[in-house]
Design a protein around this motif. Structure first.
Motif, PDB file in Angstrom:
ATOM      1  N   HIS A  86       0.799  -1.219   0.040  1.00  0.00           N
ATOM      2  CA  HIS A  86       0.031   0.080  -0.012  1.00  0.00           C
ATOM      3  C   HIS A  86       0.616   1.130  -0.058  1.00  0.00           C
ATOM      4  O   HIS A  86       0.437   2.243  -0.666  1.00  0.00           O
ATOM      5  N   ASP A  87       1.982   1.325   0.791  1.00  0.00           N
ATOM      6  CA  ASP A  87       2.816   2.284   0.944  1.00  0.00           C
ATOM      7  C   ASP A  87       3.350   2.581  -0.475  1.00  0.00           C
ATOM      8  O   ASP A  87       3.395   3.679  -1.034  1.00  0.00           O
ATOM      9  N   VAL A  90       0.852   4.108  -2.811  1.00  0.00           N
ATOM     10  CA  VAL A  90       0.338   5.692  -2.395  1.00  0.00           C
ATOM     11  C   VAL A  90       1.579   6.455  -2.804  1.00  0.00           C
ATOM     12  O   VAL A  90       1.289   7.713  -3.491  1.00  0.00           O
ATOM     13  N   ARG A  93       1.112   7.129  -6.369  1.00  0.00           N
ATOM     14  CA  ARG A  93      -0.059   7.768  -6.809  1.00  0.00           C
ATOM     15  C   ARG A  93      -0.915   6.796  -7.760  1.00  0.00           C
ATOM     16  O   ARG A  93      -1.553   7.534  -8.493  1.00  0.00           O
ATOM     17  N   ASP A  95      -3.982   5.256  -8.973  1.00  0.00           N
ATOM     18  CA  ASP A  95      -5.277   5.435  -8.915  1.00  0.00           C
ATOM     19  C   ASP A  95      -6.184   4.204  -9.187  1.00  0.00           C
ATOM     20  O   ASP A  95      -5.630   3.203  -9.380  1.00  0.00           O
ATOM     21  N   ARG A  96      -7.468   4.400  -9.311  1.00  0.00           N
ATOM     22  CA  ARG A  96      -8.678   3.314  -9.491  1.00  0.00           C
ATOM     23  C   ARG A  96      -8.180   2.414 -10.839  1.00  0.00           C
ATOM     24  O   ARG A  96      -8.628   1.271 -10.805  1.00  0.00           O
ATOM     25  N   PHE A 114      -4.774  -9.330  -2.154  1.00  0.00           N
ATOM     26  CA  PHE A 114      -5.353  -8.771  -0.783  1.00  0.00           C
ATOM     27  C   PHE A 114      -5.226  -7.191  -1.076  1.00  0.00           C
ATOM     28  O   PHE A 114      -5.787  -6.361  -0.559  1.00  0.00           O
ATOM     29  N   ALA A 117      -7.482  -5.696  -3.407  1.00  0.00           N
ATOM     30  CA  ALA A 117      -8.805  -5.834  -2.860  1.00  0.00           C
ATOM     31  C   ALA A 117      -9.109  -4.678  -1.873  1.00  0.00           C
ATOM     32  O   ALA A 117      -9.977  -4.327  -1.748  1.00  0.00           O
ATOM     33  N   THR A 118      -7.964  -4.236  -1.250  1.00  0.00           N
ATOM     34  CA  THR A 118      -8.103  -3.051  -0.293  1.00  0.00           C
ATOM     35  C   THR A 118      -7.361  -1.915  -0.364  1.00  0.00           C
ATOM     36  O   THR A 118      -7.543  -0.920   0.389  1.00  0.00           O
ATOM     37  N   PHE A 119      -7.107  -1.487  -1.689  1.00  0.00           N
ATOM     38  CA  PHE A 119      -6.456  -0.435  -2.008  1.00  0.00           C
ATOM     39  C   PHE A 119      -7.573   0.400  -2.716  1.00  0.00           C
ATOM     40  O   PHE A 119      -7.972  -0.100  -3.609  1.00  0.00           O
ATOM     41  N   LEU A 120      -7.822   1.728  -2.396  1.00  0.00           N
ATOM     42  CA  LEU A 120      -9.100   2.247  -2.955  1.00  0.00           C
ATOM     43  C   LEU A 120     -10.036   1.590  -3.029  1.00  0.00           C
ATOM     44  O   LEU A 120     -11.071   1.730  -4.329  1.00  0.00           O
ATOM     45  N   ARG A 121     -10.267   0.653  -2.104  1.00  0.00           N
ATOM     46  CA  ARG A 121     -11.718  -0.306  -1.928  1.00  0.00           C
ATOM     47  C   ARG A 121     -11.701  -1.201  -3.480  1.00  0.00           C
ATOM     48  O   ARG A 121     -12.775  -1.174  -3.851  1.00  0.00           O
ATOM     49  N   GLY A 122     -10.508  -1.372  -3.856  1.00  0.00           N
ATOM     50  CA  GLY A 122     -10.588  -2.341  -4.809  1.00  0.00           C
ATOM     51  C   GLY A 122     -10.041  -2.012  -6.190  1.00  0.00           C
ATOM     52  O   GLY A 122     -10.580  -1.174  -7.066  1.00  0.00           O
TER      53      GLY A 122
ATOM     54  N   HIS B 148      -4.704   6.220   5.443  1.00  0.00           N
ATOM     55  CA  HIS B 148      -3.237   6.044   5.237  1.00  0.00           C
ATOM     56  C   HIS B 148      -2.509   7.456   5.704  1.00  0.00           C
ATOM     57  O   HIS B 148      -3.281   8.497   5.435  1.00  0.00           O
ATOM     58  N   LEU B 154      -7.725   5.574   2.137  1.00  0.00           N
ATOM     59  CA  LEU B 154      -7.047   5.310   0.885  1.00  0.00           C
ATOM     60  C   LEU B 154      -7.170   3.524   1.145  1.00  0.00           C
ATOM     61  O   LEU B 154      -7.081   2.896   0.049  1.00  0.00           O
ATOM     62  N   GLY B 156      -9.202   0.127   2.098  1.00  0.00           N
ATOM     63  CA  GLY B 156     -10.521  -0.343   2.357  1.00  0.00           C
ATOM     64  C   GLY B 156     -11.377  -0.943   1.613  1.00  0.00           C
ATOM     65  O   GLY B 156     -10.476  -1.424   0.476  1.00  0.00           O
ATOM     66  N   ALA B 157     -12.506  -1.444   1.536  1.00  0.00           N
ATOM     67  CA  ALA B 157     -13.276  -2.073   0.687  1.00  0.00           C
ATOM     68  C   ALA B 157     -14.785  -2.078   0.971  1.00  0.00           C
ATOM     69  O   ALA B 157     -15.076  -1.168   1.833  1.00  0.00           O
ATOM     70  N   LYS B 325      -8.630   9.587  -4.044  1.00  0.00           N
ATOM     71  CA  LYS B 325      -9.197   8.410  -4.842  1.00  0.00           C
ATOM     72  C   LYS B 325      -9.970   8.753  -6.120  1.00  0.00           C
ATOM     73  O   LYS B 325     -10.007   8.149  -7.024  1.00  0.00           O
TER      74      LYS B 325
END
Lengths: 360, 360
Positions: A86-87, A90, A93, A95-96, A114, A117-122, B148, B154, B156-157, B325
């Motif tokens: 995640h770091d 981020v 930068r 994006d989705r 995983f 799945a958990t970065f920017l809610r997927g 974050h 940043l 989440g799910a 996001k």
């Protein structure tokens, strides 16, 4: 390239199986969406062999590529490693529309999935499995996650990949021990749903061990087909159908937990778990002795361990089983074979499990 | 009790709105499934007021109840707190049928939801929001996650609750400042989709500030209906429809980030963000001055801040926006009002954003 499609509606995806196809990965990723950023998640061992090829393939397909390299090994499959990914995302930068590309075995795939799945809610991710176990099992089906100090895969999410891309040539650099461990998962598919495939494996032990190209591609493809069918039926393991994929895993996971994920490769533990499950099924009058013995023999012919070592405390194994995700309402549900090609779920009390595990 | 249903097929759920209804929570949870274990996630501030009631309500409905108490505040909305919840769930051997009950405001709801989304690849959770902002916004729609260090939410799910249960009486103990902050989100619903509701708010400022029961229930219910309709249209924020809920949030999030989540309550930052968005829309020739001014005036009548303080660096705010996001492909998409009750998405380059934010 051969193709297996996982039928999951808007979350459906293709599994592409070929040989020497890694240089075309980028072009296939390019078709997945408008995103231009790709981050490769891998470890140093795999990177030494394939990172350059994957990187330049993605760059040629106009991706802005970065690399997030993790430590190699199941013991690094932790929430800490997820935060590390995640770091990285981020910092660059992401994006989705960005893409995570998991280059490696099951551990890398589970973690990259995983993190996606958990970065920017997927965000989207692509599996490029380089081990047998990842190719036939962990990269197909959307299970992602990490271990908790008290149990395997306790933290995780369902998140389907956008594409699974397999180059059989990557198996050439796989250490012998890991190759064999993957074969335990291959044998599992025969036991749970395809007696003809089990026969095929019995008849092709030498060819498989030599990674004979035609045989290898057939074996991997057949496993993916069998798994894709089960996953399409039961995406989130709610109907019980998907649970059959856990054959050998209830004891296997417990064995990995009590040995702190250090002694066994996942497939080795699953192989031992299959033999334990076969013995339990036989003892419970569900499975014939001959059908039990064929499983043990085939695992043994592939040089796989089949016994829980005498010095491992059976009570600790049984105890670890009750913490497994598959425990529901205090009962432990195990997948047991009725014959090769046919399994069913059986629920046992914690006490009964203790007794059964003592006898394995 | 009044009911709003969120139409999401098999992931659909009810929002129940009542007064003095907290003692019946357990009975409603009992109808959700076969699970017998419930873990209440809360913080010490909320626990002091409502934990005993919730605990005994669940126990009376035959739940085996445990409590996981977190520190109070947005700065504890971290992956560390999620691991703390997971540790609690592992220690008590929570299984897949278990239920997480989020008792508190938006921070508690987001964290309990994310912990539920990522434990055993997803377990059920119930939202019991005790603040205005949680009742009208964060508890409806399935967004879960943590911050974050470099940006809000940043990590989440998407994970839909099984039930949202609101007792209006819980607002009586809400600090005045938090009550007002929640009202900024309420005003947002009028701006994005319901001019009649905006008129209603303008006509009922005193009644809302006095928490007059009939008016309060109507306001909360209307916000939930408006949000539920948007969420049912665009569950995972892919069609663009759901993006309208982010009105005021692009600048708001950035403002929270540059002040390290310490200076503003979320709703306060959103209120300032709404005024900034209205000014940008006016400057771009999209929104009339009168319609801009009505938004600022209504926020002000509720005692809410409407200005980015002079000493906060606009360039830093603009920079934080590009990490949000909602940034896609280097562009920042902002929700701008054309008139009260009607908004649209507008994409700006990072450079243009810098210029626009300078003028707010």
């Amino acid at each position: 390239m051969e193709k297996v499609t996982v039928q999951l509606g808007e979350r459906g995806y293709d599994i592409l199986i070929g040989s020497a196809t890694l240089p075309t990965l980028g072009a296939h990723c390019r078709t997945l969406g408008p995103g231009t950023a790709a981050t490769i998640v891998t470890n140093q061992t795999v990177a030494a062999h394939y990172l350059t090829t994957v990187q330049s393939s993605l760059a040629k397909a106009d991706f802005d590529v970065s690399v997030c390299e993790l430590e190699d090994g199941e013991r690094f499959k932790t929430i800490r490693s997820i935060s590390h990914i995640h770091d990285h995302l981020v910092a660059r930068r992401m994006d989705r529309n960005g893409l995570l590309v998991a280059l490696g075995g099951g551990v890398i795939g589970d973690m990259a999935g995983f993190a996606a799945a958990t970065f920017l809610r997927g965000i989207g991710f692509v599996q490029v499995p380089t081990t047998v176990v990842a190719q036939v099992d962990s990269s197909v089906g959307g299970k992602t996650g990490v271990n908790h100090p008290r149990g395997k895969n306790l933290i995780g999410a369902f998140h389907q990949p956008r594409l699974v891309f397999m180059d059989m040539n990557t198996l050439a650099t796989l250490p012998r021990r890991e190759l064999l461990a993957g074969i335990a998962e291959v044998i599992k598919y025969g036991v749970i749903s395809d007696p003809v495939f089990f026969d095929y494996l019995e008849a092709n032990v030498e060819e498989i061990l030599a990674l004979e190209p035609g045989v290898t591609a057939h074996v991997v493809r057949r496993c993916c087909e069998l798994k894709a069918a089960v996953v399409a039926d039961d995406e989130r393991e709610t109907s019980g159908r998907r649970a059959i994929l856990n054959y050998g895993h209830t004891v296997g996971h417990a064995l990995e937990a009590v040995t702190r994920y250090r002694r066994y490769l996942h497939g080795e533990a699953v192989g031992i778990g299959m033999v334990a499950a076969a013995r339990i099924a036989h003892r419970e009058g569900i499975l014939d002795e001959d059908q039990m013995e064929r499983q043990r023999t085939l695992l043994q012919r592939f040089g796989l361990p089949t016994e829980i070592p005498a010095r491992i405390d059976r009570a600790a194994v049984a105890d670890a089983m009750t913490l497994d995700k598959k425990a529901a309402g205090g009962h432990i549900r195990m997948v047991l074979a009725e014959r090769i090609g046919q399994v069913k779920l059986v629920a046992f009390s914690a006490e009964k499990v203790r007794e059964l595990v003592r006898g394995t």
